[in-house]
Design a protein around this motif. Structure first.
Motif, PDB file in Angstrom:
ATOM      1  N   ARG A  71      11.787  -1.549 -10.004  1.00 45.92           N
ATOM      2  CA  ARG A  71      11.644  -1.044  -8.597  1.00 45.92           C
ATOM      3  C   ARG A  71      12.598   0.403  -8.651  1.00 45.92           C
ATOM      4  O   ARG A  71      12.374   1.619  -8.081  1.00 45.92           O
ATOM      5  CB  ARG A  71      11.632  -1.622  -7.418  1.00 45.92           C
ATOM      6  CG  ARG A  71      10.705  -2.823  -7.252  1.00 45.92           C
ATOM      7  CD  ARG A  71      10.711  -3.639  -6.382  1.00 45.92           C
ATOM      8  NE  ARG A  71      10.943  -3.216  -5.024  1.00 45.92           N
ATOM      9  CZ  ARG A  71       9.844  -3.031  -4.273  1.00 45.92           C
ATOM     10  NH1 ARG A  71       8.553  -3.128  -4.856  1.00 45.92           N
ATOM     11  NH2 ARG A  71       9.997  -2.677  -3.152  1.00 45.92           N
ATOM     12  N   ALA A 129       8.699  12.811  -5.878  1.00 48.58           N
ATOM     13  CA  ALA A 129       7.449  12.603  -6.066  1.00 48.58           C
ATOM     14  C   ALA A 129       7.183  13.131  -7.354  1.00 48.58           C
ATOM     15  O   ALA A 129       6.587  12.523  -8.330  1.00 48.58           O
ATOM     16  CB  ALA A 129       6.699  13.090  -5.102  1.00 48.58           C
ATOM     17  N   GLY A 155       3.451   9.165  -6.500  1.00 51.41           N
ATOM     18  CA  GLY A 155       4.170  10.314  -5.988  1.00 51.41           C
ATOM     19  C   GLY A 155       3.348  11.097  -4.944  1.00 51.41           C
ATOM     20  O   GLY A 155       3.535  12.200  -4.727  1.00 51.41           O
ATOM     21  N   LEU A 166      11.395   3.016  -5.874  1.00 48.40           N
ATOM     22  CA  LEU A 166      10.716   2.274  -4.743  1.00 48.40           C
ATOM     23  C   LEU A 166      12.258   1.769  -4.123  1.00 48.40           C
ATOM     24  O   LEU A 166      12.221   1.351  -3.073  1.00 48.40           O
ATOM     25  CB  LEU A 166      10.052   1.088  -5.151  1.00 48.40           C
ATOM     26  CG  LEU A 166       8.600   1.591  -5.524  1.00 48.40           C
ATOM     27  CD1 LEU A 166       7.649   0.456  -5.905  1.00 48.40           C
ATOM     28  CD2 LEU A 166       7.879   2.290  -4.252  1.00 48.40           C
ATOM     29  N   SER A 196      -2.759   4.049 -12.584  1.00 50.58           N
ATOM     30  CA  SER A 196      -1.445   4.276 -13.253  1.00 50.58           C
ATOM     31  C   SER A 196      -1.531   5.480 -14.290  1.00 50.58           C
ATOM     32  O   SER A 196      -0.944   6.388 -14.491  1.00 50.58           O
ATOM     33  CB  SER A 196      -0.471   3.328 -13.306  1.00 50.58           C
ATOM     34  OG  SER A 196      -0.074   2.718 -12.332  1.00 50.58           O
ATOM     35  N   LEU A 197      -2.498   4.901 -15.138  1.00 53.85           N
ATOM     36  CA  LEU A 197      -2.731   5.708 -16.363  1.00 53.85           C
ATOM     37  C   LEU A 197      -3.131   7.190 -16.324  1.00 53.85           C
ATOM     38  O   LEU A 197      -2.869   8.223 -16.785  1.00 53.85           O
ATOM     39  CB  LEU A 197      -3.682   4.977 -17.331  1.00 53.85           C
ATOM     40  CG  LEU A 197      -2.853   3.836 -18.214  1.00 53.85           C
ATOM     41  CD1 LEU A 197      -4.002   3.109 -18.945  1.00 53.85           C
ATOM     42  CD2 LEU A 197      -1.561   4.159 -19.077  1.00 53.85           C
ATOM     43  N   GLN A 224       0.867  -1.108  -0.158  1.00 54.84           N
ATOM     44  CA  GLN A 224      -0.047  -0.033  -0.060  1.00 54.84           C
ATOM     45  C   GLN A 224       0.886   1.319   0.111  1.00 54.84           C
ATOM     46  O   GLN A 224       0.467   2.283  -0.682  1.00 54.84           O
ATOM     47  CB  GLN A 224      -0.933   0.087   1.292  1.00 54.84           C
ATOM     48  CG  GLN A 224      -1.963  -1.246   1.015  1.00 54.84           C
ATOM     49  CD  GLN A 224      -3.146  -0.808  -0.004  1.00 54.84           C
ATOM     50  OE1 GLN A 224      -3.430   0.411  -0.156  1.00 54.84           O
ATOM     51  NE2 GLN A 224      -3.172  -1.759  -0.600  1.00 54.84           N
ATOM     52  N   ASN A 263      -2.090  -4.018  -5.364  1.00 56.29           N
ATOM     53  CA  ASN A 263      -1.993  -3.127  -4.303  1.00 56.29           C
ATOM     54  C   ASN A 263      -2.870  -1.647  -4.426  1.00 56.29           C
ATOM     55  O   ASN A 263      -2.905  -0.540  -4.436  1.00 56.29           O
ATOM     56  CB  ASN A 263      -0.477  -2.097  -4.481  1.00 56.29           C
ATOM     57  CG  ASN A 263       0.415  -3.362  -3.944  1.00 56.29           C
ATOM     58  OD1 ASN A 263      -0.024  -4.274  -3.366  1.00 56.29           O
ATOM     59  ND2 ASN A 263       1.734  -2.931  -3.999  1.00 56.29           N
ATOM     60  N   LEU A 264      -4.125  -2.093  -4.962  1.00 58.24           N
ATOM     61  CA  LEU A 264      -5.381  -1.032  -4.839  1.00 58.24           C
ATOM     62  C   LEU A 264      -5.542  -0.510  -3.521  1.00 58.24           C
ATOM     63  O   LEU A 264      -5.354  -1.503  -2.572  1.00 58.24           O
ATOM     64  CB  LEU A 264      -6.545  -1.881  -5.604  1.00 58.24           C
ATOM     65  CG  LEU A 264      -6.564  -1.876  -7.008  1.00 58.24           C
ATOM     66  CD1 LEU A 264      -7.828  -2.445  -7.461  1.00 58.24           C
ATOM     67  CD2 LEU A 264      -6.213  -0.658  -7.907  1.00 58.24           C
ATOM     68  N   PHE A 269       1.724  -3.403  -9.992  1.00 58.83           N
ATOM     69  CA  PHE A 269       2.280  -4.213  -8.961  1.00 58.83           C
ATOM     70  C   PHE A 269       1.679  -5.787  -9.393  1.00 58.83           C
ATOM     71  O   PHE A 269       0.717  -5.851  -9.751  1.00 58.83           O
ATOM     72  CB  PHE A 269       2.250  -3.930  -7.640  1.00 58.83           C
ATOM     73  CG  PHE A 269       2.660  -2.690  -7.350  1.00 58.83           C
ATOM     74  CD1 PHE A 269       4.048  -2.385  -6.747  1.00 58.83           C
ATOM     75  CD2 PHE A 269       2.102  -1.640  -7.199  1.00 58.83           C
ATOM     76  CE1 PHE A 269       4.521  -1.492  -6.309  1.00 58.83           C
ATOM     77  CE2 PHE A 269       2.347  -0.276  -7.155  1.00 58.83           C
ATOM     78  CZ  PHE A 269       3.927  -0.231  -6.548  1.00 58.83           C
ATOM     79  N   MET A 317       3.556   2.403 -12.213  1.00 61.08           N
ATOM     80  CA  MET A 317       3.919   1.263 -11.673  1.00 61.08           C
ATOM     81  C   MET A 317       2.549   0.194 -11.310  1.00 61.08           C
ATOM     82  O   MET A 317       1.599   0.759 -10.970  1.00 61.08           O
ATOM     83  CB  MET A 317       4.573   1.480 -10.435  1.00 61.08           C
ATOM     84  CG  MET A 317       5.345   0.055 -10.101  1.00 61.08           C
ATOM     85  SD  MET A 317       6.900  -0.296 -10.443  1.00 61.08           S
ATOM     86  CE  MET A 317       7.301  -1.908  -9.539  1.00 61.08           C
ATOM     87  N   ASN A 370      11.544   3.184 -10.604  1.00 62.89           N
ATOM     88  CA  ASN A 370      10.356   4.145  -9.897  1.00 62.89           C
ATOM     89  C   ASN A 370      10.655   4.667  -8.928  1.00 62.89           C
ATOM     90  O   ASN A 370       9.949   5.540  -8.140  1.00 62.89           O
ATOM     91  CB  ASN A 370       9.097   3.062 -10.130  1.00 62.89           C
ATOM     92  CG  ASN A 370       7.886   3.751  -9.523  1.00 62.89           C
ATOM     93  OD1 ASN A 370       7.366   3.419  -8.362  1.00 62.89           O
ATOM     94  ND2 ASN A 370       7.479   4.425 -10.301  1.00 62.89           N
ATOM     95  N   ARG A 399       8.604  10.834 -10.048  1.00 64.53           N
ATOM     96  CA  ARG A 399       7.732   9.541  -9.789  1.00 64.53           C
ATOM     97  C   ARG A 399       6.580   9.519 -10.400  1.00 64.53           C
ATOM     98  O   ARG A 399       5.655   8.433 -11.174  1.00 64.53           O
ATOM     99  CB  ARG A 399       7.548   9.064  -8.624  1.00 64.53           C
ATOM    100  CG  ARG A 399       8.582   8.173  -7.707  1.00 64.53           C
ATOM    101  CD  ARG A 399       8.237   8.324  -6.386  1.00 64.53           C
ATOM    102  NE  ARG A 399       9.025   7.059  -5.742  1.00 64.53           N
ATOM    103  CZ  ARG A 399       9.084   6.804  -4.676  1.00 64.53           C
ATOM    104  NH1 ARG A 399       8.334   7.476  -3.727  1.00 64.53           N
ATOM    105  NH2 ARG A 399       9.680   5.664  -4.172  1.00 64.53           N
ATOM    106  N   THR A 400       5.713  10.542 -10.571  1.00 60.86           N
ATOM    107  CA  THR A 400       4.172  10.855 -11.090  1.00 60.86           C
ATOM    108  C   THR A 400       4.516  10.738 -12.562  1.00 60.86           C
ATOM    109  O   THR A 400       3.441  10.360 -13.316  1.00 60.86           O
ATOM    110  CB  THR A 400       3.543  12.190 -10.903  1.00 60.86           C
ATOM    111  OG1 THR A 400       4.532  13.287 -11.494  1.00 60.86           O
ATOM    112  CG2 THR A 400       3.521  12.487  -9.373  1.00 60.86           C
TER     113      THR A 400
END
Lengths: 295, 255
Positions: B50, B88, A183, B55, B165-166, A175, B102-103, B98, B96, B53, B91-92
């Motif tokens: 990862r 951040a 972001g 992570l 993500s889109l 999560q 990971n909703l 998973f 990514m 992105n 990253r936007t």
């Protein structure tokens, strides 16, 4: 009779029958003793149950419980966030607080806050290194009820911090990664992702704390705060009807605990279902295959 | 020329404690390229994804995403970590997806898709909702907006995750074994969405075990083993005629 339709009988062990007989006998014995022993003075219990002093004490107990739980939870949330911080001094400071307040008896803490004026006779509020500000007599500030509220709140904060932190860590790593990969800032991640998901484990534990706190407030009677127990004590100091008045207080504690445990179990049910909530609009949807328009 | 949608990695090294998982990774992914990464588990393929992105952070080497040093800025003697805000922001621009979806379980499908634009970019809620509806429709989930993740099948959840993500309009989409946690009959619906996405010219890096997908959709294929890129080339070329003995051995096992 058709064998396929015959009922299946549960097997009862001999132990079960013996247990029924024994516990009924013991229960009856206690009931008879309690109702026939004149020293219980049930008449006195009934007379004082709704006595003005007792009710006022009960109200103060309820106030102390709610106030110290509310303040303690807020402070605990702050401590939990500090405790999970990546900034070492912040996390260590929170850890020290939690260790100190969980590691010493709350009774000692209460007496300590009541006597804080021995350490700091005057409390000065003002701007450091200037003459601006006012000094307050700590002894006057730390009235018994203030000391009670401060002591219970600071102690509760340490416990709530650990409960809330436990809730935070129950939220899966995935999560946090999902939030990070979008972001999200640390604050947004905490408010929108971590806290809502930590609630199912925090809320029931907090309910337990409320019940514990309700009974725990009886400790502040040592400071002379006229809460429920102290109110009972005030009366029996006069009338020497110690046991009946302790029964009055105990019955009130029991009643309130039972009243509190109902919403508590409702909350637990609600949050245990949280992961399988029903759609807001219950409508029938037909599974569709992905179609070719991506925007 | 704009470097949006490109990934460049040179001599990337990454260790977890005493274990070095990425030893000398070199990548050059062009804008709009569909690159599949295959390899045995523990080969470092998820780790490199990862890193792209943020992570995970790389220990050394050059990592440029969208033509920019990712997560760090370069000075004469060192790379310095960016502020969380700048990281951040970078990253936007990289989506990514998973393996375990990971909703956010506390949000409906629609709220999940809206979460990025609204909570990160501060977009108008109404417009974000409208766009989220469109995105859900585009992954074949029109009408599922009010459902919570727990009420959706794995395939549906993964499609919502792709839509989420889109919604950030990334230049690059990363997929970390997106179909590995799915029932075999649900794999197809997720791959169909990904194929669709590939046609739109999105840069995609896909760590996968789906050789069929790699053969059909990928432009390039990377075979990784033990922290190294063992072989890379045209996807169909590598799959049908692998040059390295290690690649040959692996493909023999999985095909």
């Amino acid at each position: 009779m058709d064998s396929a339709l015959k009922p299946r009988i549960r097997r009862r062990s001999t132990f079960e029958y013996v247990a029924w007989v024994l516990s009924t006998l013991i229960g009856l014995g206690i009931l008879i003793s309690v109702s026939t022993n004149p020293n219980f003075k049930w008449g006195v219990v009934a007379r004082y149950f709704t006595h003005e002093t007792i009710i006022r004490g009960l109200m103060l107990t309820i106030f102390l419980t709610l106030a110290s739980m509310a303040l303690g939870t807020l402070l605990g949330l702050g401590l939990a966030i500090m405790r999970s911080s990546h900034v070492k001094p912040i996390s260590i400071a929170a850890n020290i607080y939690i260790t100190l307040f969980r590691g010493t008896p709350v009774l000692v803490q209460l007496i300590f806050w009541f006597n804080i004026s021995a350490l700091y006779p005057n409390l000065t509020i003002g701007i450091p290194f200037t003459n601006i500000g006012t000094a307050i007599d700590t002894n006057a500030l730390m009235a018994p009820i203030t000391a009670a509220l401060v002591g219970l709140t600071l102690n509760e904060a340490a416990y709530m911090a650990e409960i809330i932190r436990g809730g935070f860590s129950s939220v899966g790593k995935g999560q946090i990664e999902a939030a990070d990969s979008l972001g999200m800032s640390a604050g947004t991640r905490m408010r929108k992702v971590i806290i809502p998901q930590a609630m199912p484990s925090i809320i029931p534990a907090t309910g337990n704390q409320v019940i514990g706190m309700f009974k725990g407030t009886s400790l502040v009677s040592v400071l002379g705060v006229a809460e429920l127990l102290q109110s009972a004590q005030l009366i029996y100091a006069r009338t020497y009807e110690t046991i009946p008045l302790l029964l009055v207080a105990s019955l009130w504690y029991l009643v309130m605990t039972l009243l509190l445990s109902y919403p508590q179990s409702k909350l637990e049910q609600k949050y245990s279902r949280a992961t399988s909530r029903l759609p807001r609009k219950a409508k029938k949807v037909v599974l569709t295959e992905p179609e070719g328009t991506l925007r | 020329m704009s470097k949006d949608g490109t990934i460049l990695a040179q001599k990337i090294r990454k260790s977890f404690g005493p274990k070095t998982v990425l030893k000398d990774i070199n990548l050059d992914i062009a804008s709009g390229e569909i690159c599949c990464i295959i390899g045995p588990s523990g080969s470092g393929k998820s780790t490199i994804l990862r890193c792209i992105n943020g992570l995970e952070t790389v220990d050394s080497g050059v990592l440029k995403v969208n033509g920019e040093d990712f997560g760090y800025y370069e000075t004469a003697h060192a790379y310095h970590a960016h502020s969380p805000k700048k990281l951040a922001e970078q990253r936007t621009r990289v989506g990514m997806v998973f393996q375990s979806f990971n909703l956010f379980p506390n949000m409906t499908a629609l709220e999940n898709v809206m979460s990025g634009p609204v909570l990160v970019k501060g977009a108008d809620k109404k417009q974000a909702a409208k766009r989220a509806q469109e995105l859900l429709a585009s992954v074949g989930l029109a009408g599922f907006g009010d459902y919570y993740p727990a009420q959706l099948s794995g395939g549906q959840q993964q499609r919502v995750a792709i839509a989420r993500s889109l919604a950030m309009d990334p230049e690059i989409m990363l997929f970390d074994e997106p179909t590995s946690a799915l029932d075999p009959e649900k794999v197809g619906e997720v791959l169909a969405v990904m194929k669709d996405l590939a046609k739109k010219g999105m840069t995609m890096v896909v760590v996968t075990h789906e050789m069929g997908f790699a053969r059909e959709v990928a432009d390039s294929l990377i075979f990784m083993d033990d922290g190294y890129v063992v072989e890379r080339g045209d996807a169909r070329e590598v799959l049908s005629n692998p040059q390295e003995p290690r690649t040959q051995a692996f493909l023999q096992q999985v095909l």
